[in-house]
Write a protein that holds these residues in place. Structure first.
Motif, PDB file in Angstrom:
ATOM      1  N   UNK A  87     -18.262  -2.840   2.056  1.00  0.00           N
ATOM      2  CA  UNK A  87     -17.498  -1.764   1.422  1.00  0.00           C
ATOM      3  C   UNK A  87     -17.444  -1.958  -0.102  1.00  0.00           C
ATOM      4  N   UNK A  88     -17.422  -3.204  -0.522  1.00  0.00           N
ATOM      5  CA  UNK A  88     -17.287  -3.439  -1.970  1.00  0.00           C
ATOM      6  C   UNK A  88     -18.632  -3.616  -2.651  1.00  0.00           C
ATOM      7  N   UNK A  89     -19.633  -4.045  -1.900  1.00  0.00           N
ATOM      8  CA  UNK A  89     -20.990  -4.112  -2.471  1.00  0.00           C
ATOM      9  C   UNK A  89     -21.439  -2.732  -2.907  1.00  0.00           C
ATOM     10  N   UNK A  90     -21.177  -1.770  -2.011  1.00  0.00           N
ATOM     11  CA  UNK A  90     -21.597  -0.385  -2.286  1.00  0.00           C
ATOM     12  C   UNK A  90     -21.071   0.112  -3.619  1.00  0.00           C
ATOM     13  N   UNK A 100       0.818  -1.227   0.000  1.00  0.00           N
ATOM     14  CA  UNK A 100       0.000   0.000   0.000  1.00  0.00           C
ATOM     15  C   UNK A 100       0.849   1.274   0.000  1.00  0.00           C
ATOM     16  N   UNK A 101       2.187   1.122  -0.047  1.00  0.00           N
ATOM     17  CA  UNK A 101       3.028   2.308  -0.197  1.00  0.00           C
ATOM     18  C   UNK A 101       2.839   2.901  -1.594  1.00  0.00           C
ATOM     19  N   UNK A 102       2.444   2.059  -2.541  1.00  0.00           N
ATOM     20  CA  UNK A 102       2.311   2.553  -3.916  1.00  0.00           C
ATOM     21  C   UNK A 102       0.942   2.220  -4.520  1.00  0.00           C
ATOM     22  N   UNK A 103       0.013   1.797  -3.661  1.00  0.00           N
ATOM     23  CA  UNK A 103      -1.290   1.345  -4.176  1.00  0.00           C
ATOM     24  C   UNK A 103      -2.320   1.641  -3.083  1.00  0.00           C
ATOM     25  N   UNK A 104      -3.492   2.113  -3.441  1.00  0.00           N
ATOM     26  CA  UNK A 104      -4.511   2.363  -2.417  1.00  0.00           C
ATOM     27  C   UNK A 104      -4.965   1.046  -1.790  1.00  0.00           C
ATOM     28  N   UNK A 105      -5.113   1.003  -0.457  1.00  0.00           N
ATOM     29  CA  UNK A 105      -5.610  -0.231   0.175  1.00  0.00           C
ATOM     30  C   UNK A 105      -6.965  -0.669  -0.377  1.00  0.00           C
ATOM     31  N   UNK A 106      -7.739   0.267  -0.828  1.00  0.00           N
ATOM     32  CA  UNK A 106      -9.046  -0.102  -1.418  1.00  0.00           C
ATOM     33  C   UNK A 106      -8.845  -0.992  -2.637  1.00  0.00           C
ATOM     34  N   UNK A 107      -7.840  -0.656  -3.429  1.00  0.00           N
ATOM     35  CA  UNK A 107      -7.551  -1.480  -4.620  1.00  0.00           C
ATOM     36  C   UNK A 107      -6.837  -2.767  -4.243  1.00  0.00           C
ATOM     37  N   UNK A 108      -6.058  -2.717  -3.170  1.00  0.00           N
ATOM     38  CA  UNK A 108      -5.224  -3.862  -2.795  1.00  0.00           C
ATOM     39  C   UNK A 108      -6.010  -4.970  -2.091  1.00  0.00           C
ATOM     40  N   UNK A 109      -7.260  -4.688  -1.728  1.00  0.00           N
ATOM     41  CA  UNK A 109      -8.024  -5.667  -0.945  1.00  0.00           C
ATOM     42  C   UNK A 109      -8.230  -6.977  -1.719  1.00  0.00           C
ATOM     43  N   UNK A 110      -7.902  -8.083  -1.070  1.00  0.00           N
ATOM     44  CA  UNK A 110      -8.164  -9.412  -1.629  1.00  0.00           C
ATOM     45  C   UNK A 110      -8.799 -10.264  -0.527  1.00  0.00           C
ATOM     46  N   UNK A 111      -8.991 -11.541  -0.821  1.00  0.00           N
ATOM     47  CA  UNK A 111      -9.463 -12.464   0.209  1.00  0.00           C
ATOM     48  C   UNK A 111     -10.916 -12.886   0.049  1.00  0.00           C
ATOM     49  N   UNK A 112     -11.325 -13.875   0.835  1.00  0.00           N
ATOM     50  CA  UNK A 112     -12.668 -14.449   0.730  1.00  0.00           C
ATOM     51  C   UNK A 112     -13.784 -13.405   0.863  1.00  0.00           C
ATOM     52  N   UNK A 113     -13.659 -12.481   1.809  1.00  0.00           N
ATOM     53  CA  UNK A 113     -14.722 -11.493   2.009  1.00  0.00           C
ATOM     54  C   UNK A 113     -14.822 -10.562   0.801  1.00  0.00           C
ATOM     55  N   UNK A 114     -13.682 -10.190   0.248  1.00  0.00           N
ATOM     56  CA  UNK A 114     -13.660  -9.295  -0.907  1.00  0.00           C
ATOM     57  C   UNK A 114     -14.392  -9.899  -2.100  1.00  0.00           C
ATOM     58  N   UNK A 115     -14.208 -11.237  -2.295  1.00  0.00           N
ATOM     59  CA  UNK A 115     -14.906 -11.857  -3.427  1.00  0.00           C
ATOM     60  C   UNK A 115     -16.194 -12.546  -2.982  1.00  0.00           C
ATOM     61  N   UNK A 116     -16.621 -12.261  -1.745  1.00  0.00           N
ATOM     62  CA  UNK A 116     -17.845 -12.829  -1.180  1.00  0.00           C
ATOM     63  C   UNK A 116     -17.877 -14.352  -1.360  1.00  0.00           C
ATOM     64  N   UNK A 144     -16.051 -12.353  11.707  1.00  0.00           N
ATOM     65  CA  UNK A 144     -17.374 -12.049  11.131  1.00  0.00           C
ATOM     66  C   UNK A 144     -17.524 -10.562  10.828  1.00  0.00           C
ATOM     67  N   UNK A 145     -17.130  -9.740  11.793  1.00  0.00           N
ATOM     68  CA  UNK A 145     -17.306  -8.294  11.627  1.00  0.00           C
ATOM     69  C   UNK A 145     -16.425  -7.760  10.498  1.00  0.00           C
ATOM     70  N   UNK A 146     -15.178  -8.200  10.459  1.00  0.00           N
ATOM     71  CA  UNK A 146     -14.249  -7.778   9.406  1.00  0.00           C
ATOM     72  C   UNK A 146     -14.779  -8.187   8.026  1.00  0.00           C
ATOM     73  N   UNK A 147     -15.216  -9.426   7.926  1.00  0.00           N
ATOM     74  CA  UNK A 147     -15.681  -9.927   6.637  1.00  0.00           C
ATOM     75  C   UNK A 147     -16.927  -9.166   6.193  1.00  0.00           C
ATOM     76  N   UNK A 148     -17.807  -8.908   7.158  1.00  0.00           N
ATOM     77  CA  UNK A 148     -19.035  -8.169   6.856  1.00  0.00           C
ATOM     78  C   UNK A 148     -18.691  -6.759   6.380  1.00  0.00           C
ATOM     79  N   UNK A 149     -17.731  -6.120   7.064  1.00  0.00           N
ATOM     80  CA  UNK A 149     -17.334  -4.755   6.713  1.00  0.00           C
ATOM     81  C   UNK A 149     -16.700  -4.715   5.315  1.00  0.00           C
ATOM     82  N   UNK A 150     -15.860  -5.685   5.026  1.00  0.00           N
ATOM     83  CA  UNK A 150     -15.212  -5.726   3.708  1.00  0.00           C
ATOM     84  C   UNK A 150     -16.257  -5.964   2.623  1.00  0.00           C
ATOM     85  N   UNK A 151     -17.105  -6.949   2.842  1.00  0.00           N
ATOM     86  CA  UNK A 151     -18.173  -7.264   1.875  1.00  0.00           C
ATOM     87  C   UNK A 151     -18.993  -6.011   1.568  1.00  0.00           C
TER      88      UNK A 151
END
Lengths: 253, 253
Positions: free
Chosen positions: B248-251, B201-217, B239-246
């Motif tokens: 953030x990207x659904x929106x 994230x030094x050279x990329x926004x964390x929003x773009x860098x997000x990966x993982x099961x919650x990100x791809x639902x 649960x809370x982290x996954x819900x928050x990530x989900x």
């Protein structure tokens, strides 16, 4: 010199291909993938095909496809002499069909276009047969000094731990970015702190490194922080995190 | 050459003293602290005292004490000509008594015995009077190229963001460590991943860098992960982290 066929054309396949190409102990003889467009990146550098029935002979077949396609792809390797290993953190070794099956799991986050120094990447290997394990270990050592034998159950837990320290951590960075942007401040302000936080635990246990209002049970600071937050999810996260940190250290007192 | 008196003997005071000592544009003329034992670290290197009534004259007085002692310490500097600045992320500038007040807040985590490269540390400055701001800016530039004018309300938000990306992130590292240890695996396995996550994230926004099961639902992976966890707080956090990530990207879809 070990010969390798890579099955898959995604991010990990690309990073593995690049790393093996630089290594003197390995020759990638073929890259196999369904998608001609993704395969195009490899063409000219190595023999490629979209036809899973004409896979070349090799010492190791590395399956680097989506988790749910892993078992299916291994069908095509039934009867091959080389070791058939997948590269997933979550798929069980026994999901693979061939007897000479194994796992070759590099524990790292791979980003398109960002080079990784494989020398430090932990590579977790597992194999059904001892001979396969020897080959996978030897392959892993061509890339990294950090090779570990990790069985499927451990690997699943390791992948879960990776979700906490990678996916969830990245989300916290995103929260930090959001707070900065709302205040008209550049996210750059937080970058040195983020880096130092990660560097600190390279030589110190995170349990010892813990600081902050929750760690010292500073109720006033926590209440003040909660008043500054307006996003419901961030509030819930702040409360849960602080509660977890408090509890972790209360126990120890 | 700017002259500085440091008030306080803690971690930040030590790091600031060391950094100023290396800088050619600054001379630390005195370190003042209540605690003779902590003060001992500075003795021989600079004039020290436990007596707050004999503070020497200087261009800048940096108060690096606990947040709730900041205002009180500033009383002793009433009538001094130099700029009186505290170094806290949360205390308001106006908590200080002297008119020529300001803030000199280095946004970094400081660990005892671990050197920090101040050149990249963001230093957030604020002052009541323009002339004080000029002096604080000049002092900050002797240490860092990364100097920002940040007012008290912004600084509070910045400190809150720092809690997310530093304190909470460190707690996630501790969860990762706990999972590893329980499985008989070395925490070292996660360290390169932790570092790369911060470097990415030094050279990329964390929003773009997000990966993982919650990100791809990916419901199946998330369910599998939850089954592997036995600590109640870790389950709630997952649960809370996954819900928050989900969310953030659904929106964004």
């Amino acid at each position: 010199m070990l010969s390798v066929v890579i099955l898959g054309t995604g991010n990990l396949a690309m990073h593995l291909f690049r790393a093996f190409s630089r290594s003197s102990g390995v020759r990638v003889v073929q890259v196999v993938g369904r998608n001609p467009e993704s395969l195009y990146w490899f063409s000219g550098l190595v023999s490629t095909t979209t036809d899973f029935t004409i896979i070349e002979d090799a010492d190791v077949y590395l399956i680097a496809v989506k988790d749910d396609a892993t078992a299916e792809v291994s069908h095509h390797l039934h009867g091959k002499k080389g070791v058939v290993a997948h590269t997933s953190g979550t798929v069980e070794m026994d999901a693979l069909i061939p007897e000479n099956r194994g796992v070759f799991y590099p524990l790292q986050t791979f980003t398109k276009g960002k080079d990784i120094d494989f020398e430090k990447v932990p590579i977790c290997i597992e194999a059904k047969e001892e001979q396969s394990l020897i080959i996978l270990r030897s392959l892993a050592h061509t890339l990294s000094q950090n090779v570990h034998e990790v069985h499927s159950e451990q690997r699943k837990k390791l992948h879960l731990a990776a979700v906490f320290v990678n996916n969830f951590t990245n989300y916290l960075y995103a929260v930090g970015e959001e707070i900065c942007i709302k205040e008209g401040l550049p996210f750059d302000l937080l970058k040195p702190l983020i880096l130092e936080t990660a560097e600190k635990i390279q030589s110190m246990s995170p349990k010892e490194a813990q600081t902050g209002p929750a760690r010292r049970n500073d109720q006033k600071s926590m209440q003040d922080h909660l008043k500054l937050l307006d996003n419901e999810k961030h509030i819930a996260l702040y409360k849960l995190m602080s509660e977890a940190i408090k509890q972790a250290y209360e126990k120890k007192l």
